[in-house]
Scaffold this active site. Structure first.
Site, PDB file in Angstrom:
ATOM      1  CD1 TRP A 115       0.211  -0.765   3.262  1.00 37.74           C
ATOM      2  CD2 TRP A 115      -0.522   1.339   3.347  1.00 37.74           C
ATOM      3  NE1 TRP A 115       0.540  -0.261   4.498  1.00 37.74           N
ATOM      4  CE2 TRP A 115       0.100   1.025   4.585  1.00 37.74           C
ATOM      5  CE3 TRP A 115      -1.067   2.609   3.177  1.00 37.74           C
ATOM      6  CZ2 TRP A 115       0.206   1.942   5.619  1.00 37.74           C
ATOM      7  CZ3 TRP A 115      -0.961   3.516   4.213  1.00 37.74           C
ATOM      8  CH2 TRP A 115      -0.339   3.191   5.415  1.00 37.74           C
ATOM      9  NE  ARG A 116       2.873   3.072   5.416  1.00 35.16           N
ATOM     10  CZ  ARG A 116       3.210   2.808   6.670  1.00 35.16           C
ATOM     11  NH1 ARG A 116       4.311   2.109   6.918  1.00 35.16           N
ATOM     12  NH2 ARG A 116       2.482   3.228   7.671  1.00 35.16           N
ATOM     13  CG  ASP A 135      -3.017  -6.779   0.513  1.00 37.74           C
ATOM     14  OD1 ASP A 135      -4.021  -7.440   0.198  1.00 37.74           O
ATOM     15  OD2 ASP A 135      -3.083  -5.631   0.999  1.00 37.74           O
ATOM     16  CE1 TYR A 148      -4.504  -0.086   0.049  1.00 40.20           C
ATOM     17  CE2 TYR A 148      -3.057  -1.844  -0.670  1.00 40.20           C
ATOM     18  CZ  TYR A 148      -4.042  -1.384   0.172  1.00 40.20           C
ATOM     19  OH  TYR A 148      -4.561  -2.211   1.131  1.00 40.20           O
ATOM     20  CE  LYS A 198     -12.679   6.889   0.725  1.00 45.12           C
ATOM     21  NZ  LYS A 198     -11.796   6.905   1.926  1.00 45.12           N
ATOM     22  CB  SER A 224     -11.045  -5.811   2.605  1.00 47.20           C
ATOM     23  OG  SER A 224     -10.201  -5.145   3.511  1.00 47.20           O
ATOM     24  CD  GLN A 255      -6.126  -7.080   3.645  1.00 44.86           C
ATOM     25  OE1 GLN A 255      -5.659  -5.939   3.639  1.00 44.86           O
ATOM     26  NE2 GLN A 255      -5.893  -7.920   2.649  1.00 44.86           N
ATOM     27  N   GLY A 262      -0.275   0.530  12.243  1.00 46.73           N
ATOM     28  CA  GLY A 262       0.162   1.644  11.403  1.00 46.73           C
ATOM     29  C   GLY A 262       1.569   2.115  11.742  1.00 46.73           C
ATOM     30  CG  ASN A 310       7.846   1.552   0.909  1.00 49.18           C
ATOM     31  OD1 ASN A 310       7.725   0.635   0.101  1.00 49.18           O
ATOM     32  ND2 ASN A 310       7.050   2.606   0.918  1.00 49.18           N
TER      33      ASN A 310
END
Length: 296
Positions: free
Chosen positions: A20-21, A49, A54, A98, A159, A181, A215, A262
């Protein structure tokens, strides 16, 4: 690395690497992304994933760049991606609000776009990213059946669904949903007692855990949970992140943590969690530290 069978069509590594990053890193070159992938593969982590949203809808293309540069990587991987969130950024920059879209047209278009962005011919696992309060479960279920029967997707799941959301969607499908998820960590323990994990454990579903380090808060914060994790980490010669992941791995429900760093040095240490063997008492030490209170 332990393998988990989700269906006749799909096995996944017990630990999953989350992308995701990946588009937020300073270096998104194919060569650097390949180094991350290879580090995971070297540890037996074969499941990756993704989600269309993302990186403001850019992360799939970053992965696709690495797979185009080295096509041999694809056959060593299981690729997970998600759809249904439409946010005013990236390719949807002009939408006024959104929202979630679980219509047939959106799901089919999302699958084709993900295949193109990642330069692959099938998605191993497609997840509906968020429960859609406007979902027509018959239309959504039929669309998921369709992408599986087409061969574009091997398996489907969801998810962030609650048990009733799962049952509603599954009631309109021929294909079995294979996973949910959900957020699970020492900082987010509600699923252990609110019925979410029990529902899937009873039915034998493998549950994927997103944000297993809260996180990143567990790595940088000073909390009771971090202090207990540090004590146990010292015993096994690992860091607190490994203990936090081991907490999830120890549960009999066969939880699959999704790790999302990362940092190459941290990626190389993801499998350290397998070195930690928690007995019931240490598991509850961590659980109570995460709760901030003794169990009743």
């Amino acid at each position: 690395m332990e393998r988990v069978t989700l269906s006749e069509q799909l096995e996944m590594s017990r630990i999953v690497y989350g992308l995701w990053r990946i588009a937020d890193d300073a270096d998104t070159s194919p060569a650097y992304v390949e180094r991350k992938i290879q580090s995971c593969l070297d540890q037996g982590i074969t499941t990756f994933d993704q989600a269309d949203i993302y990186g403001d809808y850019g992360a799939e293309a970053v992965l696709g760049g690495a797979l185009k540069a080295n096509p041999t990587l694809r056959n060593q991987m299981e690729i997970v991606t998600k759809c249904d969130i439409v946010a005013p950024c990236g390719r949807y920059a002009d939408v006024p609000v959104k929202y979630y879209d679980t219509s047939r047209d959106h799901i089919l278009k999302s699958v084709d776009t993900s295949l193109s962005e990642m330069a692959i011919d099938h998605i191993d696992l497609l997840l509906i990213h968020r429960p859609d309060p406007f979902m027509d479960h018959n239309e959504t279920g039929a669309a998921l059946d369709e992408v599986v029967s087409s061969g574009k997707v091997r398996a489907v799941g969801v998810s962030n669904f609650r048990p009733w959301d799962w049952e509603l969607l599954q009631s309109a499908m021929q294909t079995k949903l294979v996973t949910n998820q959900i957020e699970m960590s020492l900082g987010e323990l509600s699923s252990f007692t609110n019925g979410d994990l029990a529902f899937h454990q009873r039915l034998g579903h493998a549950v994927m855990a997103w944000s297993p380090l809260g996180g990143g808060a567990l790595m940088t914060g000073e909390s009771e949970a971090a202090a207990v994790a540090d004590e146990i980490a010292a015993e096994f010669g690992v860091d607190r992140a490994a203990v936090a992941v081991a907490f999830l791995l120890a549960h009999p429900a066969k939880i699959l943590p999704v790790m999302g760093t990362n940092n190459l040095a941290r990626i190389a240490k993801i499998s350290d969690a397998l070195k930690v063997k928690l007995d019931r008492q240490n598991w509850f030490r961590l659980y109570q530290a995460g709760l901030g209170a003794e169990v009743p």
